[in-house]
Design an enzyme around this catalytic site. Structure first.
Site, mmCIF file in Angstrom:
data_model
loop_
_atom_site.group_PDB
_atom_site.id
_atom_site.type_symbol
_atom_site.label_atom_id
_atom_site.label_comp_id
_atom_site.label_asym_id
_atom_site.label_seq_id
_atom_site.Cartn_x
_atom_site.Cartn_y
_atom_site.Cartn_z
ATOM 1 N N ASP A 16 22.192 -15.650 -28.402
ATOM 2 C CA ASP A 16 21.074 -16.256 -27.673
ATOM 3 C C ASP A 16 19.742 -16.113 -28.416
ATOM 4 O O ASP A 16 18.717 -15.771 -27.825
ATOM 5 C CB ASP A 16 20.959 -15.649 -26.271
ATOM 6 C CG ASP A 16 20.202 -16.581 -25.314
ATOM 7 O OD1 ASP A 16 19.994 -17.752 -25.662
ATOM 8 O OD2 ASP A 16 19.799 -16.105 -24.231
ATOM 9 N N SER A 52 11.932 -16.248 -20.445
ATOM 10 C CA SER A 52 12.989 -16.157 -21.450
ATOM 11 C C SER A 52 12.454 -16.442 -22.848
ATOM 12 O O SER A 52 11.778 -17.443 -23.083
ATOM 13 C CB SER A 52 14.102 -17.150 -21.136
ATOM 14 O OG SER A 52 14.819 -16.753 -20.002
ATOM 15 N N HIS A 107 18.960 -20.419 -25.374
ATOM 16 C CA HIS A 107 19.160 -21.208 -24.154
ATOM 17 C C HIS A 107 17.881 -21.923 -23.713
ATOM 18 O O HIS A 107 17.949 -22.873 -22.928
ATOM 19 C CB HIS A 107 19.724 -20.331 -23.024
ATOM 20 C CG HIS A 107 18.732 -19.431 -22.357
ATOM 21 N ND1 HIS A 107 18.639 -18.082 -22.651
ATOM 22 C CD2 HIS A 107 17.785 -19.662 -21.414
ATOM 23 C CE1 HIS A 107 17.703 -17.529 -21.899
ATOM 24 N NE2 HIS A 107 17.157 -18.471 -21.149
#
Length: 382
Positions: free
Chosen positions: A159, A234, A129
């Site tokens: 992901d 992230s 993402h």
């Protein structure tokens, strides 16, 4: 009459002799002490010299660009400061430019995230993402070097994405085993929170294991931690205290519940074991072939061999699946896989994640008291 008594001269002579004897004894004692002190000093000097040599060897073994606190020489867990100095060069900041269409108009935006270097020749792992729909991706190392990156492969469901930059001699992270973690273990996250606080370290603990977290309508089993994770973290690494990457920081829960209760300290990371096969597929094949499967299901409740040792019992065998083709049967007790002791379904899962589809797993099983070796060729999940 004459008084009886000693001559004063005799007394004086006796006193002088006593002083001389005492002085001589002191000189002999001082000489002996001095020799012992010189020997002790020599021993201390030699010992200190050896310690300095050992320290120099440690310094020489540290990759260039790393300074500060050194890992513990005795192999024990590092402090957060030592871990940071040893691993910060393997963490990168990622910035992306992307174009989206809204109400018929093209809008250009930016996003940021983190990642970690997988190999010295420029492979980098991050969350999908972070780079989804990106037109330009820039990877920035801790030393400030910037590289244009391309996406070599990804798995949107899990992901995970692998990037490639044209560079050599990068400081690669060491990949660990997330399967060995316990709740309460200390962990460290290093990343790029808010997209501008690069190389930020936060420290916390494993708060939970196998948490089912839903992101973008996909359920992923994650590690829970109270190490601070924010936007921009992230894709960054979560380290154990030996300096091994055991997870990829992915999400946080913040805000308030419907009842108005504040939410704090809920961060989540994808276990490294869950993404290993994806990364392996991309590096070996250039694309994700699919999760390798054995074609069996295994009981979560313990089973036991005739000698009392714990094993994993085969509960079902998929018709024409890899396990069926290899001859596995229901009620087989799997107690070893690729030389690794198997006691639970999670043990078997961790070994399977080391493989790509098409590779073999060597299983040792007990069937009705008979011990067998079974070779299973893994297949991609359909």
């Amino acid at each position: 009459p004459r008084r009886s008594g000693k001559s004063p001269w005799k007394t004086v002579i006796a006193a002088v002799l006593v002083v001389a004897l005492v002085a001589s004894g002191c000189l002999i004692t001082a000489s002996g002490v001095n020799r012992k002190w010189e020997q002790k000093t020599s021993q201390i000097t030699q010992q200190l010299g050896r310690q300095i040599d050992d320290l120099q060897k440690q310094i020489d073994s540290v990759p260039s660009g790393t300074s500060g606190a050194l890992p513990a020489a005795d192999g024990s867990a590092m402090t957060p400061a030592q871990l940071y100095q040893s691993n910060v060069d393997s963490v990168v900041a990622i910035s992306c430019t992307m174009q989206t269409t809204a109400y018929g108009q093209t809008v250009q935006g930016t996003s940021s995230g983190s990642g970690f270097i997988l190999s010295a020749d420029g492979y980098v792992v991050t969350n999908y993402h972070v780079v989804q729909n990106a037109s330009n991706i820039t990877v920035t190392t801790h030393s400030g070097d910037e590289y244009a990156a391309t996406v070599k492969g990804y798995d949107a469901t899990n992901d995970v994405a692998v990037l490639k930059v044209e560079a050599e001699g990068l400081s690669a992270a060491t990949i660990g085993s997330s399967g060995n973690l316990s709740i309460g273990d200390m962990v460290v996250a290093i990343g790029n929170p808010l997209g501008r606080l690069a190389a930020t370290e936060t420290v916390g603990y494993v708060s939970g294991i196998n948490r089912e977290v839903t992101t973008d309508n996909t359920v992923i089993s994650m590690l829970q931690t109270d190490a601070a994770i924010n936007a921009g973290n992230s894709g960054g690494p979560l380290f154990d205290m030996d300096g091994n990457v055991i997870g990829m920081t992915t999400a946080k829960v913040s805000g308030t519940t419907e009842s108005g209760v504040s939410i704090e300290g809920l961060g989540f990371a994808i276990p490294i074991a869950s993404s290993a096969y994806i990364v392996n597929d991309i590096l070996r094949c250039g694309e994700v072939q699919g999760e390798p499967v054995l074609g069996i299901s295994v009981d979560r409740t313990p089973a036991y061999l005739p000698d009392g040792q714990q094993a994993a019992r085969v509960y079902t065998v998929d018709l024409n699946g890899p396990g069926d083709k290899a001859g596995l049967e229901v009620d087989d007790l799997i107690y070893e896989a690729d030389g690794v002791r198997i006691e639970t379904s999670n043990d078997l899962l961790r070994v399977r994640h080391r493989h790509a589809a098409g590779e073999e797993m060597i299983l040792k099983v007990c069937r009705g008291g008979e011990y067998l070796t079974v070779s299973v060729t893994l297949e991609a999940k359909k």
